[in-house]
Write an enzyme that holds these catalytic residues in place. Sequence first.
Site, PDB file in Angstrom:
ATOM      1  N   ASP A  82       1.053  -1.384  -0.065  1.00 38.31           N
ATOM      2  CA  ASP A  82      -0.105   0.083  -0.123  1.00 38.31           C
ATOM      3  C   ASP A  82       0.889   1.191   0.142  1.00 38.31           C
ATOM      4  O   ASP A  82       2.114   1.045   0.070  1.00 38.31           O
ATOM      5  CB  ASP A  82      -1.050   0.113   1.157  1.00 38.31           C
ATOM      6  N   GLU A 127      -9.700   2.473  -5.259  1.00 40.25           N
ATOM      7  CA  GLU A 127      -9.430   3.710  -4.881  1.00 40.25           C
ATOM      8  C   GLU A 127      -8.128   4.568  -5.532  1.00 40.25           C
ATOM      9  O   GLU A 127      -7.321   4.868  -5.053  1.00 40.25           O
ATOM     10  CB  GLU A 127      -9.044   4.063  -3.383  1.00 40.25           C
ATOM     11  N   HIS A 140      -2.952   3.206  -4.619  1.00 36.11           N
ATOM     12  CA  HIS A 140      -2.213   3.083  -3.262  1.00 36.11           C
ATOM     13  C   HIS A 140      -0.857   2.430  -3.545  1.00 36.11           C
ATOM     14  O   HIS A 140      -0.477   1.359  -3.236  1.00 36.11           O
ATOM     15  CB  HIS A 140      -3.285   1.694  -2.830  1.00 36.11           C
TER      16      HIS A 140
HETATM   17  C1  TNX Z   1     -11.105   1.465   2.342  1.00 37.60           C
HETATM   18  S1  TNX Z   1     -11.481  -1.272   1.130  1.00 37.60           S
HETATM   19  C2  TNX Z   1      -9.737   1.024   1.612  1.00 37.60           C
HETATM   20  C3  TNX Z   1      -8.318   0.803   2.350  1.00 37.60           C
HETATM   21  C4  TNX Z   1      -8.828   1.440   3.857  1.00 37.60           C
HETATM   22  C5  TNX Z   1     -10.109   1.202   4.392  1.00 37.60           C
HETATM   23  C6  TNX Z   1     -10.247   1.586   5.891  1.00 37.60           C
HETATM   24  C7  TNX Z   1     -10.453  -0.658   0.098  1.00 37.60           C
HETATM   25  C8  TNX Z   1     -10.377  -1.511  -1.020  1.00 37.60           C
HETATM   26  N1  TNX Z   1      -9.937   0.404   0.433  1.00 37.60           N
HETATM   27  O1  TNX Z   1      -7.552   1.501   1.888  1.00 37.60           O
HETATM   28  O2  TNX Z   1      -7.799   0.911   4.620  1.00 37.60           O
HETATM   29  O3  TNX Z   1     -11.071   1.639   3.534  1.00 37.60           O
HETATM   30  O4  TNX Z   1     -11.316   0.959   6.607  1.00 37.60           O
END
Ligand code: TNX
Length: 543
Positions: free
Chosen positions: A162, A295, A234
């Site tokens: 990440d 994301e 990420h």
């Molecule tokens: C969303 S779930 C994210 C993570 C974070 C999390 C915290 C996802 C695919 N992405 O990067 O750690 O929320 O709850």
Amino acid sequence: MTDPYRTLLPAPRHAASAGGSFTFGSVHGDPALVEAVQLLLGPLPVAAGPEGALSVRLGAGGPESYRLQVSPGGAEIVGADLAGVRHAVQTLKQLIGPAAYRAGGRPGGVVPCGEVEDEPALGWRGGMLDVARHFLDKRTLLRYVDLLAMHRMNRLHLHLTDDQGWRIESRKYPEINAVATHRRETMVGRFRTEPTFDGTPHGGYYTLDDLAEVAAYAAQRGITVVPEIDLPGHASALLAAFPELGTGADEVLRGWGISAGVLKPIPAAVKLVCELIDELLTAIDTPYVHLGGDECVTTDWPGDPEVAAHMAAIGAEQPGELHGWFLREVGGHLAERGKRMVVWDEAFQTGGVLPDTIVMCWRGDAISRQAAAAGHDVVRAPVYPTYLDYDQSDLPEEPLSIGGPITLEDSASFAPLPESWTDQERAKVLGGQFQAWSEYIPHERHLDYMVFPRACAIAEAVWYGAPADYPSLVERLREGHLARLDAAGCAYRPLEGPLPWQAGGTGRRAHAPGNRTTKERWLEWVARLPDSGVVAKATTHES
Ligand code: TNX
């Protein structure tokens, strides 16, 4: 003493006690099955015949099903397959009692008589550990394999990379080990505008040998490791080692949120990622590789000359198309190696999938249903109620977390196969899993606190394919299962609330009720998603 057949967890489909008990100290059966039993129960001597021993054999039944019969003269395990045999042994351990989870005892024990017949509804039952935000020691992973197996789960999803750290050794690119695996310091508390940092370096990575060890240990316990390399978003940690391959990042991130540090969706980045995956696959023997895809901020892509040139070359009109392109390219590389890719649900929306891609759905039921209706195998991982990084209650003693609450009762209500879906849609659900994102989980002890006992509820829901019966779950925890977790050395959250040393207090770990993701905020956000382009996010959560 409470009848242990009534406190089994996950509750088997059928369990009944009879009078009396059986004391065993040896095992009998086919050598491969005997070996599997010894691995889970300790070095039991092999008996010449089934009388007076724990005997084990294979028989008819659905995948992972088993029967366990205990009478005063002996105990018999009949598994439909090796997985079924292992589940039977886990059930037997629960029947023996907490002592079965302590180290150093004599293998074997006293089991009350009775019978169990059992079979899971779903084939993917797991947990995700985020070892990128905070690194977990290899020994912790081995312990979590044991804890998952205890709950008859069969997948350990490791979120290995990440923005805040890359946790996989590269022998080909040692600059990754040198640069991407640690950060200078870490953000303190939750912030929106002016973060403060702790000034303490954090990092670590698994060597390929470590990962091979974890995967082998897991396989021996019926658990498949699903490694995740989260891309193309990420990716700040990787970009700290390869700045020329990304936009928006030049250091391993010290804070949380959605970052602009993304890999450029160009052939050179695909090549690097495929090389890194090939290295990873020398260590982990798995049918699945998770490529992330969540994301991803695509707003910087069109302005980058290399990306713009590549966009033109492949005739893409929107940057979102490149997200799909990138994941399909890497997915194709996996397919050549006989592996299936797994992605977070954003990739389903950007076309970053291949026909056999498994879509792991985190943004709720609607997106899961769409992916299932489109014919994809789906793994259910909805934030509410499988995100175990959220608070467990509204008690002011709860330690700092990302949001919440998601209570034990909420987790027990998890419906992996919603009744409103069609049979065809439900048939596409492989299973479900809990998620332990670790922004606010700095170490193993706190991981235990956040994960247990909610993971017990998720384990039961995915075993049954339906919500757990909450009153019964609580009763079984109180009357039997928490004592098993105690003996296993698991620092779970007591049902009443945190122990004094688990509470957040008033310092750095203080509960921050005004600055959290609440269920209402989260649901509002998800409701806006279908129109928001999803994959492109111009701002971060918090900074
Ligand atoms: C969303 S779930 C994210 C993570 C974070 C999390 C915290 C996802 C695919 N992405 O990067 O750690 O929320 O709850």
